[in-house]
Structure formats: structure tokens, C-alpha cells
Motif scaffolding. Structure first.
Motif, mmCIF file in Angstrom:
data_model
loop_
_atom_site.group_PDB
_atom_site.id
_atom_site.type_symbol
_atom_site.label_atom_id
_atom_site.label_comp_id
_atom_site.label_asym_id
_atom_site.label_seq_id
_atom_site.Cartn_x
_atom_site.Cartn_y
_atom_site.Cartn_z
ATOM 1 N N ARG A 177 1.201 -1.256 -0.075
ATOM 2 C CA ARG A 177 0.082 -0.006 -0.133
ATOM 3 C C ARG A 177 0.590 1.098 -0.032
ATOM 4 O O ARG A 177 -0.127 1.930 -0.407
ATOM 5 N N PHE A 178 1.946 1.206 0.646
ATOM 6 C CA PHE A 178 2.865 2.543 0.696
ATOM 7 C C PHE A 178 3.317 2.839 -0.181
ATOM 8 O O PHE A 178 3.688 3.703 -0.771
ATOM 9 N N THR A 225 1.089 4.441 -2.987
ATOM 10 C CA THR A 225 0.728 5.462 -2.044
ATOM 11 C C THR A 225 2.003 6.611 -2.942
ATOM 12 O O THR A 225 1.980 7.748 -3.115
ATOM 13 N N PHE A 226 3.030 6.004 -2.249
ATOM 14 C CA PHE A 226 3.951 7.166 -2.664
ATOM 15 C C PHE A 226 5.137 7.003 -2.861
ATOM 16 O O PHE A 226 6.243 6.998 -3.087
ATOM 17 N N THR A 276 9.410 4.002 -0.038
ATOM 18 C CA THR A 276 8.935 3.043 0.618
ATOM 19 C C THR A 276 11.020 2.455 0.571
ATOM 20 O O THR A 276 9.977 1.826 2.214
ATOM 21 N N ALA A 322 9.461 -3.235 4.768
ATOM 22 C CA ALA A 322 9.181 -2.750 4.102
ATOM 23 C C ALA A 322 9.826 -2.056 2.843
ATOM 24 O O ALA A 322 10.065 -2.432 1.443
#
Length: 459
Positions: A318-319, A322-323, A328, A369
Motif C-alpha cells: 500500500r505504501f 501511495t508513495f 518506501t 518494507a
């Protein structure tokens, strides 16, 4: 995911979990294994080194072979070899027999890891599904490493160290029985001849590099054989680079390494694997030599890492959406660096255990991550016939990093006063944190700025 994709994912995750458990399961049991089979004290470390040498040295070669002969075939042969090697290790009656089993396990790992990852990437299209699959794969790798340490302590204390080998046998048999009905290999294969000279040079170079670093970690920075091996590694790897630039069908097309996403992604992968695995080593020394915990208690203290890894693998996709991959990975490495650096505060009393557990938990979130971002960057934007190469490079980075991380930190701690000294362990922890932070800065500056790599072709 479709039912077929879910079955593929479960099967490949089971194989990856088994392989990562293998890497760490014997670490806490090495003294017991050595005493049981009559290893000389100076040679006990070879139980781990024999595995690491082969796992790191042959991963790129086997990953590329999968592009030529088929990844499913390489995967199945590797799992059969893993089961047989584990059985041999479980019934070993001499040091020679056990080391043979560990070499075979390392070769099996070198074959299965890139094949499994490439089968996973070609089974899921680029996008959220692949990110989710790679996230779960990263969770499995990190929790497998932690579970290996816990399981090694449990099996050694409650049953026998032999079960650290034998537990793999039924899993390997089950995977081999199911895989032919679940896995589908891509018909898009490499048609040129395998670059044999390049394969010999890079495999020899990696073997010399890991061996040299291990010698320096054990015997000190002035060890002649260790320094000689590092010199040989440099010569062979430079020769490999020059040979690849002139070969019409190189083992590793150099243009793939010039892509900034892949290049900086592999830098991030090396840093997060090398210095998280070496942190586990340093903390094991702290828990056992400074605080006096036994193997089982030490393993249980590492459970916090596994819990953090689950969260990190869940939120990372999800990171990334989004980013972006760059942010990340950079933030994940920064979290790993900060939570590692804070551990220089730990003291000689068991009252610090809660603090160690908390930092391990938070640090593992950032660690995994960063792994997910590394895997996405290293395997995206490539045709199917190059997935074996891409995953081979990624897995080579992982295996070499894990193999080099512990000798590097061992050398630092030894130079600072010895692995039994709390002050020396503080120095090793500080160096670890600084190196991870440098990697985070390199990624933040060098990796392309994109909200999602998966929506663009690579530079």
C-alpha cells in the motif's frame, strides 16, 4: 487472486519459508552439533559457512539456467535435492557427512530461491497483485529467518539438533508432489547459448568473496588467507565484468545493471539483508554472552522481529502504491537504521529485554518494507525470459548479503574488543546503523522518482 494463483502462491511461499528457516535454524545449535559429531572448535563455523558459500556463489548461475531450461524444472530438482540433503544431515554420523549435507543444502537453495521467485513474478501481472504477492514473500523470508532461530533453540533443547534437518524432509516431499499440478512455466525462454566463461568467473568470484569475508570474520582483519581470497574475488569479478561487455550473449547483460531502479534496488537489498542478519548475530551475542540467556530464550526474544515483519509485509504494497517504491525503500531503511542505532543504549541487565524487543519489532517493519520495495524494483519492467536473470540477481544480492553481513560485524566487534564485550557490541551496532543509513540516503538520492514503478517502463 484466482484459485490457481492462490495455490501457486501458497506452494512457493512454503518452499521459501523452508529455505530461509534452513539458513538460520542451526545458528543457535552450532555448539551442540559440534560436540555431538566431534567437530574441532575452530571448525564448527563451517557448518554455517559451507551452506552460505554455495547458496551465495551459485544463485545467479542457477537463476540464469532457469531462463534456459525452465524454472519449474530447476525448482523441482532443487526441492528434491533439498529433501535428500536434509535427510543426509539428519542422519549424519561424522563432520564430513554433515558438511556434505550442508553443501548440498546450499546448492539446493541456490537453485530453488531464484526459480521460486521468478515463477511467482510470472504468475502475477505487474500491478497490485504482484506487489501483494511479493509482500507476502518478503514476510515469509523474514519470519522464516526468525522462526529458524526460534525453532533451532526449541528443537535442540526439547528433542535433538537432528530435527533441524529432518523437519525439511516431509515439507520438501509435499511440495514436490503438488508442484507439477500447480506450477506452470512460461514458454518464453532464452534461446542463446549459456555463457559458460561468465558463469565460471562470477561463481568463482562470489565463492572467493564469501570465503574471504568469512575468514576475516573468524581470524581477524590481518588473516593472510582471507585477504588473498578477497584479492582473488576482485580479480575474478573484474574479469567477469570485462568478459560480459564483450560477449554476444552474456550471462548478465550489463545494460540491466545500468537501470537505476535495479541498481539502487539491489544496493538497498544488500544493505537491509546484510545488516539485519548481522544485527541478529550481534544481538545473539548480547543475549547469550552478556545477559546469559540460553538458546531457547534467545530464540524467543527474536519473535518480536517476526511480528514486525508481518506488519511490514502487509503495509508495504500500500505504501508503494501511495508513495512510490523509492520513498518506501528509503523510509524502510531509515527506520531500520534508527531502531538499530538506538540499541547502543542497552546495558548489562535483563531489564533491557523489553527495550530490545520493542526496537526489534519496529525495526522489522522498516526492514521488510524495504525488502518488498527492493523485490518490486528488481523484478519489474522485464520480459518473462529475463525474469530468471532478474530474480537471480535479487536472490544473489540476498544470499551474498546474508553471507557477508555476519563476518563484517564479527570483524568490527573483534577489532573493538571481542564479541563477549558489551562495549565492542555497541561499536558493532553503531557501525551497522550508520551503514544502513548511508544506503537509505543513496536510495533517496539515486533511485528514480516515480509514484509507481509498475506503471512505467524502467530507465
Amino acid at each position: 487472486m484466482t484459485r490457481g494463483q492462490l495455490l501457486v502462491l501458497l506452494l512457493l511461499l512454503a518452499s521459501q519459508f523452508t529455505l530461509t528457516v534452513d539458513f538460520s535454524i542451526l545458528n543457535v545449535a552450532l555448539p551442540t552439533v559440534g560436540d555431538s559429531l566431534g567437530f574441532a572448535e575452530a571448525h564448527v563455523q563451517w557448518i554455517a559457512t559451507a551452506f552460505a558459500l554455495c547458496a551465495a556463489g551459485f544463485t545467479l548461475l542457477f537463476g540464469r539456467i532457469g531462463d534456459y531450461v525452465g524454472r519449474r524444472r530447476v525448482f523441482l530438482i532443487g526441492m528434491i535435492a533439498l529433501g535428500a540433503a536434509s535427510l543426509l544431515g539428519g542422519v549424519a554420523t561424522s563432520p564430513e557427512m554433515l558438511l556434505t549435507a550442508r553443501v548440498a543444502q546450499g546448492l539446493a537453495t541456490a537453485a530453488v530461491t531464484p526459480a521460486a521467485l521468478s515463477l511467482l513474478t510470472v504468475s502475477f501481472p505487474e500491478g497490485p497483485l504482484r506487489q501483494r504477492a511479493l509482500g507476502l514473500n518478503s514476510v515469509v523470508m523474514s519470519t522464516g529467518f526468525t522462526a529458524g532461530a526460534v525453532l533451532g533453540g526449541v528443537l535442540t533443547d526439547l528433542l535433538s539438533w537432528r530435527w533441524a534437518f529432518l523437519v525439511n524432509v516431509p515439507i520438501a516431499l509435499l511440495v514436490v508432489a503438488i508442484a507439477p499440478f500447480v506450477l506452470r512455466d512460461s514458454a518464453d525462454r532464452e534461446r542463446s547459448r549459456l555463457d559458460i566463461p561468465g558463469a565460471v568467473l562470477v561463481t568463482g568470484g562470489l565463492l572467493a568473496l564469501v570465503y574471504g569475508a568469512t575468514r576475516l570474520g573468524e581470524a581477524g582483519i590481518a588473516d593472510v588467507w582471507g585477504l588473498a581470497a578477497i584479492g582473488v574475488a576482485v580479480v575474478l569479478l573484474v574479469a567477469f565484468w570485462r568478459a560480459e561487455s564483450a560477449h554476444p550473449h552474456p550471462l548478465v547483460p550489463l545494460q540491466i545493471l545500468t537501470r537505476r531502479t535495479i541498481g539502487f534496488g539491489n544496493i538497498a537489498g544488500f544493505a537491509t539483508f546484510a545488516f539485519e542478519s548481522s544485527l541478529v548475530f550481534v544481538l545473539t551475542m548480547y543475549l547469550q554472552h552478556v545477559l546469559g540467556l540460553d538458546a531457547l530464550q534467545t530464540g524467543l526474544m527474536l519473535v518480536a522481529m517476526g511480528l514486525g515483519a508481518i506488519i511490514g509485509g502487509s503495509v508495504a504494497p500500500r505504501f508503494i502504491e501511495t508513495f512510490g517504491v523509492r520513498n518506501t525503500v528509503a523510509v524502510g531503511l531509515a527506520i531500520q537504521a534508527v531502531t538499530t542505532g538506538i540499541l547502543v543504549l542497552v546495558g548489562p541487565s535483563v531489564g533491557w529485554l523489553w527495550f530490545v524487543g520493542l526496537m526489534n519489532f519496529v525495526g522489522a517493519i522498516g526492514h521488510v518494507a524495504a525488502i518488498v520495495g527492493f523485490m518490486v524494483a528488481a523484478t519489474s519492467g522485464l520480459p518473462d525470459h529475463e525474469q530468471g536473470l532478474a530474480t537471480g540477481l535479487a536472490m544473489m544480492t540476498q544470499q551474498v548479503a546474508i553471507a557477508l553481513g555476519i563476518p563484517i560485524m564479527s570483524t568490527v566487534a573483534t577489532a573493538a574488543g571481542g564479541i563477549d564485550s558489551l562495549g565492542a557490541l555497541h561499536v558493532a551496532i553503531a557501525v551497522n546503523a550508520v551503514l544502513v543509513l548511508i544506503a537509505a540516503l543513496l536510495v533517496a538520492v539515486g533511485m528514480p522518482v516515480r509514484r509507481s514503478i509498475l506503471r512505467n517502463s524502467l530507465n
